[in-house]
Design a protein around this motif. Structure first.
Motif, PDB file in Angstrom:
ATOM      1  N   MET A 143      69.931  18.417  37.138  1.00 42.12           N
ATOM      2  CA  MET A 143      70.560  19.298  36.564  1.00 42.12           C
ATOM      3  C   MET A 143      71.454  19.580  37.660  1.00 42.12           C
ATOM      4  O   MET A 143      71.402  19.876  39.223  1.00 42.12           O
ATOM      5  N   ALA A 144      72.783  19.968  36.990  1.00 40.96           N
ATOM      6  CA  ALA A 144      74.190  20.410  37.983  1.00 40.96           C
ATOM      7  C   ALA A 144      74.297  21.212  38.091  1.00 40.96           C
ATOM      8  O   ALA A 144      74.152  21.949  36.789  1.00 40.96           O
ATOM      9  N   ALA A 145      75.410  21.817  38.548  1.00 34.30           N
ATOM     10  CA  ALA A 145      76.163  23.639  38.407  1.00 34.30           C
ATOM     11  C   ALA A 145      77.188  22.673  38.138  1.00 34.30           C
ATOM     12  O   ALA A 145      78.283  23.959  37.479  1.00 34.30           O
ATOM     13  N   TYR A 146      77.744  21.731  37.912  1.00 32.32           N
ATOM     14  CA  TYR A 146      79.342  21.353  38.355  1.00 32.32           C
ATOM     15  C   TYR A 146      79.049  19.961  37.308  1.00 32.32           C
ATOM     16  O   TYR A 146      78.456  19.066  38.011  1.00 32.32           O
ATOM     17  N   MET A 147      80.262  19.296  36.898  1.00 28.87           N
ATOM     18  CA  MET A 147      81.193  18.082  36.730  1.00 28.87           C
ATOM     19  C   MET A 147      82.390  17.528  37.302  1.00 28.87           C
ATOM     20  O   MET A 147      82.986  18.523  37.889  1.00 28.87           O
ATOM     21  N   MET A 148      81.951  16.648  38.077  1.00 33.92           N
ATOM     22  CA  MET A 148      83.289  16.654  39.400  1.00 33.92           C
ATOM     23  C   MET A 148      84.405  15.521  38.810  1.00 33.92           C
ATOM     24  O   MET A 148      83.302  14.381  38.407  1.00 33.92           O
ATOM     25  N   ILE A 149      85.492  15.759  38.565  1.00 35.77           N
ATOM     26  CA  ILE A 149      85.902  14.273  37.619  1.00 35.77           C
ATOM     27  C   ILE A 149      87.303  14.182  38.875  1.00 35.77           C
ATOM     28  O   ILE A 149      88.404  15.317  39.218  1.00 35.77           O
ATOM     29  N   PRO A 150      87.653  13.032  38.974  1.00 37.01           N
ATOM     30  CA  PRO A 150      88.743  12.719  40.430  1.00 37.01           C
ATOM     31  C   PRO A 150      90.128  12.582  39.279  1.00 37.01           C
ATOM     32  O   PRO A 150      89.829  12.041  38.132  1.00 37.01           O
ATOM     33  N   LEU A 151      91.093  12.996  39.668  1.00 40.65           N
ATOM     34  CA  LEU A 151      92.699  13.505  39.030  1.00 40.65           C
ATOM     35  C   LEU A 151      93.705  12.859  39.654  1.00 40.65           C
ATOM     36  O   LEU A 151      93.716  13.277  40.919  1.00 40.65           O
ATOM     37  N   LYS A 152      94.510  12.728  39.477  1.00 47.30           N
ATOM     38  CA  LYS A 152      95.392  12.323  39.862  1.00 47.30           C
ATOM     39  C   LYS A 152      97.270  12.182  39.464  1.00 47.30           C
ATOM     40  O   LYS A 152      97.175  13.176  37.584  1.00 47.30           O
ATOM     41  N   ASP A 153      98.276  12.987  39.248  1.00 47.61           N
ATOM     42  CA  ASP A 153      99.740  13.532  38.630  1.00 47.61           C
ATOM     43  C   ASP A 153      98.968  13.809  38.025  1.00 47.61           C
ATOM     44  O   ASP A 153      99.324  14.506  36.971  1.00 47.61           O
ATOM     45  N   ILE A 154      98.959  15.404  38.169  1.00 45.57           N
ATOM     46  CA  ILE A 154      98.558  16.585  37.580  1.00 45.57           C
ATOM     47  C   ILE A 154      99.278  17.280  38.244  1.00 45.57           C
ATOM     48  O   ILE A 154      98.451  17.872  38.924  1.00 45.57           O
ATOM     49  N   GLU A 155     100.056  18.335  37.185  1.00 42.57           N
ATOM     50  CA  GLU A 155     100.837  19.560  36.777  1.00 42.57           C
ATOM     51  C   GLU A 155     100.342  20.486  37.490  1.00 42.57           C
ATOM     52  O   GLU A 155      99.297  21.169  36.360  1.00 42.57           O
ATOM     53  N   PRO A 156     100.090  21.878  38.049  1.00 44.95           N
ATOM     54  CA  PRO A 156      99.758  23.129  38.048  1.00 44.95           C
ATOM     55  C   PRO A 156      99.467  24.194  36.549  1.00 44.95           C
ATOM     56  O   PRO A 156      98.228  24.205  35.714  1.00 44.95           O
ATOM     57  N   GLN A 157     100.888  23.681  35.729  1.00 45.56           N
ATOM     58  CA  GLN A 157     100.793  23.743  34.129  1.00 45.56           C
ATOM     59  C   GLN A 157      99.928  23.085  33.254  1.00 45.56           C
ATOM     60  O   GLN A 157      98.958  23.628  32.832  1.00 45.56           O
ATOM     61  N   ASP A 158      99.632  21.932  33.842  1.00 46.16           N
ATOM     62  CA  ASP A 158      98.742  21.451  33.714  1.00 46.16           C
ATOM     63  C   ASP A 158      97.052  21.822  33.287  1.00 46.16           C
ATOM     64  O   ASP A 158      96.424  21.351  32.107  1.00 46.16           O
ATOM     65  N   LEU A 159      97.213  21.974  34.982  1.00 40.86           N
ATOM     66  CA  LEU A 159      95.523  22.235  34.902  1.00 40.86           C
ATOM     67  C   LEU A 159      95.422  23.905  34.271  1.00 40.86           C
ATOM     68  O   LEU A 159      94.444  24.381  33.714  1.00 40.86           O
ATOM     69  N   ALA A 160      96.048  24.566  34.181  1.00 44.82           N
ATOM     70  CA  ALA A 160      96.404  26.096  33.289  1.00 44.82           C
ATOM     71  C   ALA A 160      95.798  25.482  31.930  1.00 44.82           C
ATOM     72  O   ALA A 160      95.485  26.339  31.351  1.00 44.82           O
TER      73      ALA A 160
END
Length: 159
Positions: free
Chosen positions: A125-142
């Protein structure tokens, strides 16, 4: 006549419940489709291109986020958690390339490894899942964060 009225009232109540349930599911599908689309659109396969043969990244309308990586060596890594357990997200990197950490309230991410020649099959078990991303704007993250929070709230309300 009383029996007929009672049956009519019960049928009407059942119909209203079905309408609300159908409307509620549609909202969940909207969030699911958006989250799935953004993660797939910005997934960075270049990061482990030499090691990973393919990957699967799914967000289901039942609230599960699943990420599976198939390595060239035959090893398979599987990560999964229910979005009811979603806490927040962090992004480390630039708008060109980075890593998205989907954090849960506790150790709620199921981590399974299959066909690993060095360690065998492992369940943890873990406390997070990590996904590599590219070409993402701050607005997309928000927007992604906002939709994950809303979907979390909706799933908690349905529970």
């Amino acid at each position: 006549m009383n029996k007929f009225t009672l049956s009519l009232k019960m049928s009407f109540f059942l119909l209203i419940c079905l309408v609300f349930m159908g409307f509620n599911e549609r909202i969940s599908d909207e969030y699911t489709v958006y989250i799935q689309k953004k993660l797939a659109e910005h997934y960075d396969s270049r990061l482990d291109e030499a090691q990973i043969k393919r990957y699967e990244l799914n967000v289901t309308n039942r609230g599960f986020c699943r990420y599976k990586r198939y390595f060239n060596s035959g090893k398979v890594e599987y990560f999964s958690f229910n979005l009811v357990k979603f806490k927040d997200l962090d992004y480390y990197g630039t708008d060109k390339s980075g890593k998205l950490y989907l954090r849960t309230k506790g150790e709620d991410v199921i981590v399974q490894t299959y066909n690993d020649k060095s360690g065998g099959d492992i369940d943890s078990m873990a406390a997070y899942m990590m996904i590599p991303l590219k070409d993402i704007e701050p607005q997309d993250l928000a927007d992604l964060s906002e939709r994950l929070v809303k979907m979390n709230a909706q799933l908690l309300a349905q529970k």
